[in-house]
Write a protein that holds these residues in place. Structure first.
Motif, PDB file in Angstrom:
ATOM      1  N   GLU A 123     -54.556   4.308  22.182  1.00  0.00           N
ATOM      2  CA  GLU A 123     -54.061   3.588  23.434  1.00  0.00           C
ATOM      3  C   GLU A 123     -54.826   4.069  24.715  1.00  0.00           C
ATOM      4  O   GLU A 123     -55.070   5.347  24.681  1.00  0.00           O
ATOM      5  N   VAL A 124     -55.464   3.191  25.085  1.00  0.00           N
ATOM      6  CA  VAL A 124     -56.493   3.522  26.241  1.00  0.00           C
ATOM      7  C   VAL A 124     -56.073   3.140  27.699  1.00  0.00           C
ATOM      8  O   VAL A 124     -55.676   1.889  28.063  1.00  0.00           O
ATOM      9  N   MET A 125     -56.253   4.092  28.713  1.00  0.00           N
ATOM     10  CA  MET A 125     -55.954   3.606  30.028  1.00  0.00           C
ATOM     11  C   MET A 125     -57.285   3.985  30.809  1.00  0.00           C
ATOM     12  O   MET A 125     -57.834   5.094  30.469  1.00  0.00           O
ATOM     13  N   THR A 126     -57.818   3.312  31.852  1.00  0.00           N
ATOM     14  CA  THR A 126     -58.820   3.686  32.572  1.00  0.00           C
ATOM     15  C   THR A 126     -58.573   3.572  34.123  1.00  0.00           C
ATOM     16  O   THR A 126     -57.866   2.982  34.472  1.00  0.00           O
ATOM     17  N   ALA A 127     -59.261   4.443  34.833  1.00  0.00           N
ATOM     18  CA  ALA A 127     -59.191   4.578  36.254  1.00  0.00           C
ATOM     19  C   ALA A 127     -60.783   4.796  36.715  1.00  0.00           C
ATOM     20  O   ALA A 127     -61.421   5.760  35.943  1.00  0.00           O
ATOM     21  N   SER A 128     -61.112   4.029  37.781  1.00  0.00           N
ATOM     22  CA  SER A 128     -62.325   4.205  38.350  1.00  0.00           C
ATOM     23  C   SER A 128     -62.478   5.339  39.284  1.00  0.00           C
ATOM     24  O   SER A 128     -63.704   5.387  40.026  1.00  0.00           O
ATOM     25  N   GLY A 129     -61.714   6.035  39.484  1.00  0.00           N
ATOM     26  CA  GLY A 129     -61.801   7.429  40.264  1.00  0.00           C
ATOM     27  C   GLY A 129     -60.710   8.394  40.252  1.00  0.00           C
ATOM     28  O   GLY A 129     -59.569   8.243  39.618  1.00  0.00           O
ATOM     29  N   GLY A 130     -60.845   9.424  40.793  1.00  0.00           N
ATOM     30  CA  GLY A 130     -59.925  10.737  40.448  1.00  0.00           C
ATOM     31  C   GLY A 130     -58.645  10.263  41.134  1.00  0.00           C
ATOM     32  O   GLY A 130     -57.643  10.675  40.316  1.00  0.00           O
ATOM     33  N   ARG A 131     -58.396   9.721  42.352  1.00  0.00           N
ATOM     34  CA  ARG A 131     -56.918   9.389  42.760  1.00  0.00           C
ATOM     35  C   ARG A 131     -56.459   8.330  41.776  1.00  0.00           C
ATOM     36  O   ARG A 131     -55.158   8.699  41.582  1.00  0.00           O
ATOM     37  N   GLU A 132     -56.904   7.405  41.527  1.00  0.00           N
ATOM     38  CA  GLU A 132     -56.228   6.471  40.568  1.00  0.00           C
ATOM     39  C   GLU A 132     -56.096   7.201  39.058  1.00  0.00           C
ATOM     40  O   GLU A 132     -54.852   6.892  38.799  1.00  0.00           O
ATOM     41  N   GLY A 133     -56.597   7.913  38.655  1.00  0.00           N
ATOM     42  CA  GLY A 133     -56.525   8.593  37.616  1.00  0.00           C
ATOM     43  C   GLY A 133     -55.256   9.716  37.711  1.00  0.00           C
ATOM     44  O   GLY A 133     -54.345   9.484  36.745  1.00  0.00           O
ATOM     45  N   ILE A 134     -55.267  10.335  38.524  1.00  0.00           N
ATOM     46  CA  ILE A 134     -53.969  11.260  39.116  1.00  0.00           C
ATOM     47  C   ILE A 134     -52.662  10.429  39.052  1.00  0.00           C
ATOM     48  O   ILE A 134     -51.770  10.773  38.401  1.00  0.00           O
ATOM     49  N   ALA A 135     -52.755   9.298  39.808  1.00  0.00           N
ATOM     50  CA  ALA A 135     -51.569   8.382  39.930  1.00  0.00           C
ATOM     51  C   ALA A 135     -51.174   7.860  38.398  1.00  0.00           C
ATOM     52  O   ALA A 135     -50.016   7.713  38.084  1.00  0.00           O
ATOM     53  N   LEU A 136     -52.281   7.220  37.659  1.00  0.00           N
ATOM     54  CA  LEU A 136     -52.024   6.932  36.031  1.00  0.00           C
ATOM     55  C   LEU A 136     -51.081   8.056  35.356  1.00  0.00           C
ATOM     56  O   LEU A 136     -50.120   7.707  34.738  1.00  0.00           O
ATOM     57  N   MET A 137     -51.671   9.356  35.584  1.00  0.00           N
ATOM     58  CA  MET A 137     -51.169  10.293  34.811  1.00  0.00           C
ATOM     59  C   MET A 137     -49.689  10.492  35.199  1.00  0.00           C
ATOM     60  O   MET A 137     -49.106  11.019  34.317  1.00  0.00           O
ATOM     61  N   HIS A 138     -49.246  10.632  36.526  1.00  0.00           N
ATOM     62  CA  HIS A 138     -47.888  10.729  36.810  1.00  0.00           C
ATOM     63  C   HIS A 138     -46.996   9.421  36.329  1.00  0.00           C
ATOM     64  O   HIS A 138     -46.031   9.796  35.964  1.00  0.00           O
ATOM     65  N   ARG A 139     -47.740   8.291  36.098  1.00  0.00           N
ATOM     66  CA  ARG A 139     -46.632   7.182  35.757  1.00  0.00           C
ATOM     67  C   ARG A 139     -46.591   6.921  34.281  1.00  0.00           C
ATOM     68  O   ARG A 139     -45.642   6.964  33.399  1.00  0.00           O
TER      69      ARG A 139
END
Length: 124
Positions: free
Chosen positions: A33-49
């Motif tokens: 299962e893959v999630m993508t983020a185009s930047g660090g802030r977006e990545g941190i937010a996804l990790m928390h969700r």
């Protein structure tokens, strides 16, 4: 009766759209299962969700680079134990930063090398 295999979740954080798309398709084909983020802030937010099982993290990104993301992850109790594969076209800069990641791949990397690294960090 066959055992149900739990799909492992991988988050890719990279500011290069082509790399995000390529790794997204590749890893899905391998059953992740893959999630993508185009930047660090977006990545941190996804990790928390939705905390991933593994993060593939680009080192050189604008605004919040890979070192910043890793620092934030390691200071957060809910994210600190997630394994990270750091990727970069600047291996010397990564080495000099002395960061707490589990694996490093120099861009461009071979698909086989990436898959071996993921298999090592995410055993069945």
């Amino acid at each position: 009766m066959t055992a149900l295999r739990i799909m492992k979740k991988i988050l890719i954080i990279d500011d290069e759209y082509a790399i995000l798309e390529l790794l997204n398709v590749l890893l899905r084909d391998f059953g992740y299962e893959v999630m993508t983020a185009s930047g660090g802030r977006e990545g941190i937010a996804l990790m928390h969700r939705a905390p991933p099982d593994l993060v593939i993290l680009d080192f050189m990104m604008p605004i919040m680079n890979g070192a910043d993301v890793l620092e934030e992850m390691r200071s957060d109790a809910t994210l600190r134990d997630i394994p990270v594969i750091m990727v970069s076209a600047a291996p010397r800069a990564v080495a000099e930063a002395n960061l707490p990641f589990q694996a490093f791949l120099s861009k461009p990397f071979e698909v086989a090398e990436l898959m071996r690294t993921i298999d090592r960090l995410l055993p069945d």
